[in-house]
Enzyme design. Structure first.
Site, PDB file in Angstrom:
ATOM      1  N   SER A  28       0.831  -1.199   0.000  1.00 18.83           N
ATOM      2  CA  SER A  28       0.000   0.000   0.000  1.00 18.83           C
ATOM      3  C   SER A  28       0.865   1.249   0.000  1.00 18.83           C
ATOM      4  CB  SER A  28      -0.867  -0.010   1.254  1.00 18.83           C
ATOM      5  OG  SER A  28      -1.588   1.191   1.329  1.00 18.83           O
ATOM      6  N   HIS A  30       0.214   5.611  -0.472  1.00 21.91           N
ATOM      7  CA  HIS A  30      -0.694   6.707  -0.795  1.00 21.91           C
ATOM      8  C   HIS A  30      -0.121   7.496  -1.961  1.00 21.91           C
ATOM      9  CE1 HIS A  30      -4.235   8.914   0.361  1.00 21.91           C
ATOM     10  NE2 HIS A  30      -3.598  10.016   0.037  1.00 21.91           N
ATOM     11  N   GLU A 168       2.326   0.418  11.833  1.00 23.39           N
ATOM     12  CA  GLU A 168       2.836   1.763  11.548  1.00 23.39           C
ATOM     13  C   GLU A 168       2.337   2.823  12.530  1.00 23.39           C
ATOM     14  OE1 GLU A 168       3.453  -0.416   9.330  1.00 23.39           O
ATOM     15  OE2 GLU A 168       5.148   0.439   8.282  1.00 23.39           O
ATOM     16  N   TYR A 170      -0.814   3.345  13.526  1.00 24.74           N
ATOM     17  CA  TYR A 170      -2.173   3.843  13.295  1.00 24.74           C
ATOM     18  C   TYR A 170      -3.146   3.295  14.360  1.00 24.74           C
ATOM     19  CZ  TYR A 170      -0.575   5.757   8.838  1.00 24.74           C
ATOM     20  OH  TYR A 170       0.079   6.479   7.880  1.00 24.74           O
ATOM     21  N   HIS A 256       5.249   5.465  12.625  1.00 25.60           N
ATOM     22  CA  HIS A 256       5.741   6.652  11.904  1.00 25.60           C
ATOM     23  C   HIS A 256       6.556   7.560  12.809  1.00 25.60           C
ATOM     24  CE1 HIS A 256       4.121   5.694   8.124  1.00 25.60           C
ATOM     25  NE2 HIS A 256       2.855   5.854   8.436  1.00 25.60           N
ATOM     26  N   LYS A 425      24.288   5.528  -0.087  1.00 22.57           N
ATOM     27  CA  LYS A 425      23.657   5.881  -1.366  1.00 22.57           C
ATOM     28  C   LYS A 425      24.082   4.900  -2.468  1.00 22.57           C
ATOM     29  CE  LYS A 425      22.211  10.525  -0.706  1.00 22.57           C
ATOM     30  NZ  LYS A 425      22.087  11.869  -1.202  1.00 22.57           N
TER      31      LYS A 425
HETATM   32  P1  NAP Z   1      22.230  23.500  -2.526  1.00 20.99           P
HETATM   33  O1  NAP Z   1      21.277  22.565  -1.936  1.00 20.99           O
HETATM   34  O2  NAP Z   1      21.741  24.636  -3.327  1.00 20.99           O
HETATM   35  O3  NAP Z   1      23.125  24.029  -1.319  1.00 20.99           O
HETATM   36  C1  NAP Z   1      24.149  24.941  -1.496  1.00 20.99           C
HETATM   37  C2  NAP Z   1      24.708  25.340  -0.138  1.00 20.99           C
HETATM   38  O4  NAP Z   1      25.704  26.297  -0.360  1.00 20.99           O
HETATM   39  C3  NAP Z   1      23.692  25.978   0.748  1.00 20.99           C
HETATM   40  O5  NAP Z   1      23.886  25.426   2.049  1.00 20.99           O
HETATM   41  C4  NAP Z   1      23.995  27.466   0.718  1.00 20.99           C
HETATM   42  O6  NAP Z   1      23.701  27.900   2.026  1.00 20.99           O
HETATM   43  C5  NAP Z   1      25.456  27.500   0.356  1.00 20.99           C
HETATM   44  N1  NAP Z   1      25.819  28.609  -0.547  1.00 20.99           N
HETATM   45  C6  NAP Z   1      25.167  29.055  -1.636  1.00 20.99           C
HETATM   46  N2  NAP Z   1      25.847  30.056  -2.213  1.00 20.99           N
HETATM   47  C7  NAP Z   1      26.964  30.237  -1.493  1.00 20.99           C
HETATM   48  C8  NAP Z   1      28.054  31.138  -1.590  1.00 20.99           C
HETATM   49  N3  NAP Z   1      28.133  32.054  -2.575  1.00 20.99           N
HETATM   50  N4  NAP Z   1      29.016  31.052  -0.663  1.00 20.99           N
HETATM   51  C9  NAP Z   1      28.954  30.163   0.335  1.00 20.99           C
HETATM   52  N5  NAP Z   1      27.950  29.291   0.494  1.00 20.99           N
HETATM   53  C10 NAP Z   1      26.962  29.336  -0.422  1.00 20.99           C
HETATM   54  O7  NAP Z   1      23.252  22.767  -3.453  1.00 20.99           O
HETATM   55  P2  NAP Z   1      24.008  21.408  -3.286  1.00 20.99           P
HETATM   56  O8  NAP Z   1      24.219  21.031  -1.884  1.00 20.99           O
HETATM   57  O9  NAP Z   1      25.200  21.582  -4.134  1.00 20.99           O
HETATM   58  O10 NAP Z   1      23.043  20.370  -3.917  1.00 20.99           O
HETATM   59  C11 NAP Z   1      22.650  20.461  -5.273  1.00 20.99           C
HETATM   60  C12 NAP Z   1      21.343  19.769  -5.486  1.00 20.99           C
HETATM   61  O11 NAP Z   1      21.465  18.377  -5.337  1.00 20.99           O
HETATM   62  C13 NAP Z   1      20.305  20.224  -4.477  1.00 20.99           C
HETATM   63  O12 NAP Z   1      19.094  20.441  -5.106  1.00 20.99           O
HETATM   64  C14 NAP Z   1      20.184  19.104  -3.565  1.00 20.99           C
HETATM   65  O13 NAP Z   1      18.860  19.019  -3.056  1.00 20.99           O
HETATM   66  C15 NAP Z   1      20.503  17.932  -4.446  1.00 20.99           C
HETATM   67  N6  NAP Z   1      21.019  16.901  -3.589  1.00 20.99           N
HETATM   68  C16 NAP Z   1      20.126  16.259  -2.831  1.00 20.99           C
HETATM   69  C17 NAP Z   1      20.550  15.322  -1.959  1.00 20.99           C
HETATM   70  C18 NAP Z   1      19.570  14.602  -1.124  1.00 20.99           C
HETATM   71  O14 NAP Z   1      19.943  13.886  -0.230  1.00 20.99           O
HETATM   72  N7  NAP Z   1      18.295  14.730  -1.343  1.00 20.99           N
HETATM   73  C19 NAP Z   1      21.882  15.041  -1.837  1.00 20.99           C
HETATM   74  C20 NAP Z   1      22.797  15.730  -2.631  1.00 20.99           C
HETATM   75  C21 NAP Z   1      22.332  16.672  -3.504  1.00 20.99           C
HETATM   76  P3  NAP Z   1      23.855  29.401   2.516  1.00 20.99           P
HETATM   77  O15 NAP Z   1      23.459  30.246   1.344  1.00 20.99           O
HETATM   78  O16 NAP Z   1      22.963  29.506   3.705  1.00 20.99           O
HETATM   79  O17 NAP Z   1      25.279  29.536   2.907  1.00 20.99           O
END
Ligand code: NAP
Ligand code: SF4
Length: 684
Positions: A28, A30, A168, A170, A256, A425
Site C-alpha cells: 500500500s 498513498h 505503523e 495507526y 511513523h 547511497k
Molecule cells: P544547494 O542545496 O543549493 O546548497 C548549497 C549550499 O551552499 C547551501 O547550504 C547554501 O547555504 C550555500 N551557498 C550558496 N551560495 C553560497 C556562496 N556564494 N558562498 C557560500 N555558500 C553558499 O546545493 P548542493 O548542496 O550543491 O546540492 C545540489 C542539489 O542536489 C540540491 O538540489 C540538492 O537538493 C541535491 N542533492 C540532494 C541530496 C539529497 O539527499 N536529497 C543530496 C545531494 C544533492 P547558505 O546560502 O545559507 O550559505
C-alpha cells in the site's frame, strides 16, 4: 519446473479459494489519487499497468472507514455504496489485466491530521498537532462496525480483498501498546484486552464478507517505539489473527514516530526480513515480508531463506511497473530500480502533491505522460550523460529517433557518479546500471570522452539539439581561498568525491545543502557504509530482537563507530542546517551526522582562509570571530549552470533545448532533471 532465476518469487500461491499468480504483493502506498473519485481513472490506469506488469496482488493506498479515521481532512474514505460503485473503474481495470487487488482499510487514529481524530486514549502523537478524543466503550464498537462495513463495501466495489492496517502506529496499533492505550475498560489493560480490537474487527469482518474474500492483516511485528509490543505479544496476536479469519499476515515495521529509519536508502536491503522469519512456524497462513526489498534477487533470497511466503514491494513498482515481467523473462538487468530516495513518492504524499517516482516520472502520470512512437524519425544530439541527458536520450530512442549522446567524461552518470560514492547511497549504482542497459536496448549512440563543440553540432545538421551539460561548482570567493587551493587545503566536493584528493583529520564543509551533508557523511565514515553491514547498522540505530527488548528498541543506544574526522558543517542562513532536505529523510541525515559528532553551524560569514584554517563570524554584525583550525576546507556551496554551447548554437540559427542543471542549477536535483528530460523527449 520453472527455468527462471527466481523460482520462489514466481511460484503461484494457493489461498484455497483463489490463487495468486506469484509471490509479489504491491504494498500500500498513498499516491494522492485516492482522495477524489475524479482521479480514479488515473488511479485505474496506474494500477492496471502494474497488473499488466505481473504483480500477484495489488494493495491500494489507505482508505478510511469513517471520518474519524481520515488521514487528513477530506482524505480517502470508503463508507457508502455510492462510493463503492466508483471503485469499479479501478477494480475492473485491474481484472481486465489479469490482476488481483485489495483495498487497504486505514484508520489513522491519533495520526489523523484533523480535529475529529480518535484514539485509545487522549494522547497526542509527536508528529501531529491535534490531540485525539479517546473513544468511549460504545464508540469502539462503532469503529469496528465501520471497519466491517468498509470491507463489505470493498467487496461491493469489486475488490478481491482488503488489507486491514494494523501497524505503523495507526489506530489499531495504538490500542495494542500501553504507550498509547491507558484504558481501564475491556479494551485496555492486559494484552488480551488491548489486542481485542483487531481480533474483533477480523472476526466480524470474516463473518460478513464470506469465506472467499482475501483479508490481509498488516501486523506490527517491530514497533520501534518505547513500550512497544514484546515478541510474545506479537506471536499471541498473530495466532489470534489467524484464528479470526485472516488470509495473509503482512509485516509492519516501525511506527511513523519511530526514530529509526525503516525504508530510506541508507537502510540495508531486506533489513527486516529476519523479523518476519521469527514468526514463521507460529502460524499456518502465508506471511509477507517487507521493507527495502527492491530487486528480484533480493526478493528471491528472502523467500529461499524461508523468511516469508510473499514479499511486499511498493516503491519498486512505482519505479518499474514491469518489474515482475522483466524478472520472469530473465531481463532483471532492465529493471528501473527504486533507489529508496522518497523524493517523489513519500515526500510528495506528505506535501499533499500527487506521488510519482524520481527514476520514473510516468508513475501516477500514466494517462498524460506517454512515450508514443514518433510520427517522424529525427536525428537528435543530446549533450551530457547526467540524469537529465540519460533520461532524455533513452526516451527519444525508445520512441524511434536516432540519438547521439555525447559525454565529455569517461562514463555516464554526471552527478550520480558522486552520489553513488556516499555511504548509504549505493543504490545510485542501480540507476546507472539501468541507463547503461537502456542505452543498449534503445540503440542510443553513446560517445564517451567526447567534448563536442558548437561547430561539431552545426556541422552535424541535427534536427534537434538538447543541452544537458549540467553544472559546475559555485565559487564562494572567500578571502585567501585561491592560495589555499594551490596548497590543497581547499578542495571542491568534486575533488573529494570523484578525484579522491587527500583530506585531513579536521574539516570545515562550506555549504550545508544536499551535497554538504553528503560530503560530511563521506568524510566521517571514511567511505565505510553501515548500509552494507546489517549488524553495524542495527547497532548504530539501536535495533534489536523484540524477544530481548520490547518494540525492538535497544537500550543504551546508539553504539556508533567514532568518526573518522572531526567535521564542521557550515551555512550562512540562520535556519537549521538541512532544513531543505527531504521531509521524510532530512531527519535521518541530521541524526546520522549528529551521531558522528558533526558540528552543524548556521548563521556564519566566511571571513578568510589561511594556513591555520577558516575564520568565521556570526550574523549580520559579523561578530564573535572564531577561527576553525582545520586541515581541510571543502567547498559545497551550490552550483552554476554549464551551458556555453548555447550562445553559438543560437547565433547559428539553431534552437537548442535546455534541460537539467544546464537549465536551472539552483536546487537542481535528479527528480527535476529526469522529469524534465523525459517530458521533453516525449514531445520531440
Ligand atoms: P544547494 O542545496 O543549493 O546548497 C548549497 C549550499 O551552499 C547551501 O547550504 C547554501 O547555504 C550555500 N551557498 C550558496 N551560495 C553560497 C556562496 N556564494 N558562498 C557560500 N555558500 C553558499 O546545493 P548542493 O548542496 O550543491 O546540492 C545540489 C542539489 O542536489 C540540491 O538540489 C540538492 O537538493 C541535491 N542533492 C540532494 C541530496 C539529497 O539527499 N536529497 C543530496 C545531494 C544533492 P547558505 O546560502 O545559507 O550559505
Ligand atoms: Fe523509489 Fe525514489 Fe521512486 Fe520513491 S521516488 S519510488 S523512493 S526511486
Amino acid at each position: 519446473m520453472s527455468t527462471s532465476a527466481y523460482p520462489h518469487l514466481l511460484a503461484p500461491l494457493d489461498l484455497g479459494f483463489t490463487t495468486l499468480r506469484n509471490r509479489v504483493l504491491m504494498g500500500s502506498m498513498h499516491t494522492g489519487l485516492e482522495d477524489r473519485s475524479k482521479h480514479f481513472p488515473r488511479l485505474a490506469q496506474y494500477f492496471a499497468e502494474r497488473a499488466r506488469g505481473g504483480v500477484g496482488l495489488i494493495v491500494t493506498g489507505g482508505f478510511s472507514p469513517n471520518i474519524a479515521g481520515w488521514v487528513s481532512p477530506f482524505a480517502s474514505k470508503l463508507s457508502s455504496s455510492g462510493a463503492a460503485k466508483e471503485h469499479r473503474q479501478i477494480t475492473d481495470a485491474v481484472h481486465r489485466e489479469g490482476g488481483k487487488i485489495a483495498l487497504q482499510i486505514l484508520h489513522s487514529g491519533r495520526y489523523g491530521y484533523h480535529p475529529f481524530s480518535v484514539s485509545a486514549s487522549r494522547i497526542k502523537s509527536p508528529i501531529t498537532p491535534f490531540t485525539p478524543r479517546a473513544v468511549s466503550t460504545r464508540g469502539v464498537e462503532k469503529q469496528i462496525d465501520a471497519f466491517v462495513r468498509c470491507a463489505q463495501l470493498a467487496r461491493e466495489g469489486g475488490y478481491d480483498g482488503v488489507e486491514v492496517m494494523g501497524s505503523e502506529g495507526y489506530f489499531i496499533n495504538q490500542f495494542l501498546v500501553t504507550h498509547t492505550n491507558k484504558r481501564t475498560d475491556e479494551w485496555g489493560g492486559a494484552y488480551a484486552n488491548r489486542m481485542r480490537l483487531p481480533v474483533e474487527i477480523l472476526t466480524r469482518m470474516r463473518e460478513k464478507v464470506g469465506k472467499d474474500f482475501i483479508i490481509v492483516y498488516r501486523l506490527s511485528m517491530l514497533d520501534l517505539i518505547p513500550d512497544g509490543q514484546s515478541w510474545e505479544e506479537v506471536v499471541t496476536l498473530a495466532k489470534a489473527v489467524e484464528k479470526a479469519g485472516a488470509t495473509i499476515i503482512n509485516t509492519g515495521i516501525g511506527w511513523h514516530e519511530a526514530r529509526v529509519p525503516t525504508i530510506a536508502t541508507s537502510v540495508p536491503r531486506a533489513a527486516f526480513a529476519w523479523v518476519t522469519k521469527k514468526l514463521k512456524g507460529e502460524v499456518g497462513i502465508p506471511l509477507c515480508t517487507t521493507n527495502r526489498i527492491n530487486a528480484p534477487d533480493v526478493a528471491e533470497q528472502v523467500l529461499a531463506d524461508g523468511c516469508a511466503d510473499m514479499v511486499s514491494m511498493a516503491r519498486p513498482l512505482l519505479a518499474d511497473a514491469d518489474f515482475v515481467n522483466k524478472a520472469a523473462q530473465n531481463r532483471a538487468d532492465e529493471i528501473n530500480t527504486c533507489i529508496a530516495c522518497n523524493q517523489a513518492c513519500l515526500d510528495h504524499a506528505f506535501q499533499l502533491k500527487t506521488a510519482s517516482c524520481l527514476v520514473n516520472p510516468r508513475a501516477c502520470h500514466e494517462t498524460e505522460l506517454n512515450y508514443e512512437p514518433a510520427l517522424q524519425e529525427k536525428r537528435i544530439a543530446v549533450i551530457g550523460a547526467g540524469p537529465a541527458g540519460l533520461a532524455c536520450a533513452t526516451v527519444l530512442a525508445e520512441r524511434g529517433h536516432v540519438v547521439d549522446l555525447f559525454e565529455s567524461g569517461g562514463e555516464i552518470g554526471g552527478q550520480f557518479n558522486m552520489a553513488k560514492r556516499i555511504p548509504g547511497k549505493e543504490e545510485f549504482h542501480e540507476t546507472l546500471r539501468y541507463f547503461r542497459r537502456k542505452i543498449e536496448t534503445t540503440g542510443v549512440k553513446l560517445h564517451l570522452n567526447r567534448r563536442i563543440t558548437a561547430e561539431d553540432l552545426i556541422q552535424g545538421k541535427y534536427d534537434e539539439v538538447v543541452i544537458a551539460t549540467g553544472v559546475s561548482p559555485r565559487d564562494p570567493k572567500i578571502k585567501g581561498q585561491e592560495a589555499a587551493e594551490q596548497s590543497g587545503k581547499v578542495l571542491s566536493y568534486v575533488d573529494v568525491l570523484l578525484r579522491g584528493k587527500p583530506v585531513g583529520k579536521t574539516v570545515a564543509v562550506v555549504g550545508a545543502g544536499g551535497i554538504g551533508f553528503d560530503v560530511s557523511e563521506f568524510l566521517v565514515g571514511d567511505g565505510h557504509s553501515p548500509t552494507l553491514d546489517l549488524k553495524v547498522w542495527e547497532k548504530e540505530w539501536g535495533v534489536t530482537d523484540p524477544a530481548l527488548e520490547r518494540g525492538g528498541v535497544a537500550r543504551g543506544r546508539p553504539q556508533v563507530e567514532p568518526p573518522a574526522r572531526q567535521v564542521y558543517l557550515l551555512q550562512r542562513k540562520a535556519s537549521k542546517p538541512g532544513a531543505g532536505l527531504g521531509k521524510t529523510t532530512g531527519w535521518i541525515h541530521r541524526a546520522a551526522l549528529q551521531m558522528k559528532k558533526v558540528e552543524m553551524i548556521g548563521g556564519v560569514n566566511y571571513e578568510a582562509i589561511d594556513e591555520r584554517g577558516l575564520l568565521i563570524t556570526y550574523g549580520e554584525k559579523r561578530e564573535n570571530a572564531q577561527l576553525l583550525e582545520v586541515d581541510t576546507i571543502v567547498l559545497c556551496s551550490g552550483q552554476e549552470p554549464l551551458r556555453e554551447l548555447e550562445a553559438p548554437l543560437l547565433a547559428a540559427g539553431l534552437k537548442p533545448h535546455r534541460i537539467g542543471g544546464a537549465d536551472v542549477a539552483s536546487e537542481l536535483d535528479a527528480k527535476r532533471a529526469i522529469n524534465q528530460g523525459s517530458r521533453l523527449a516525449a514531445t520531440l
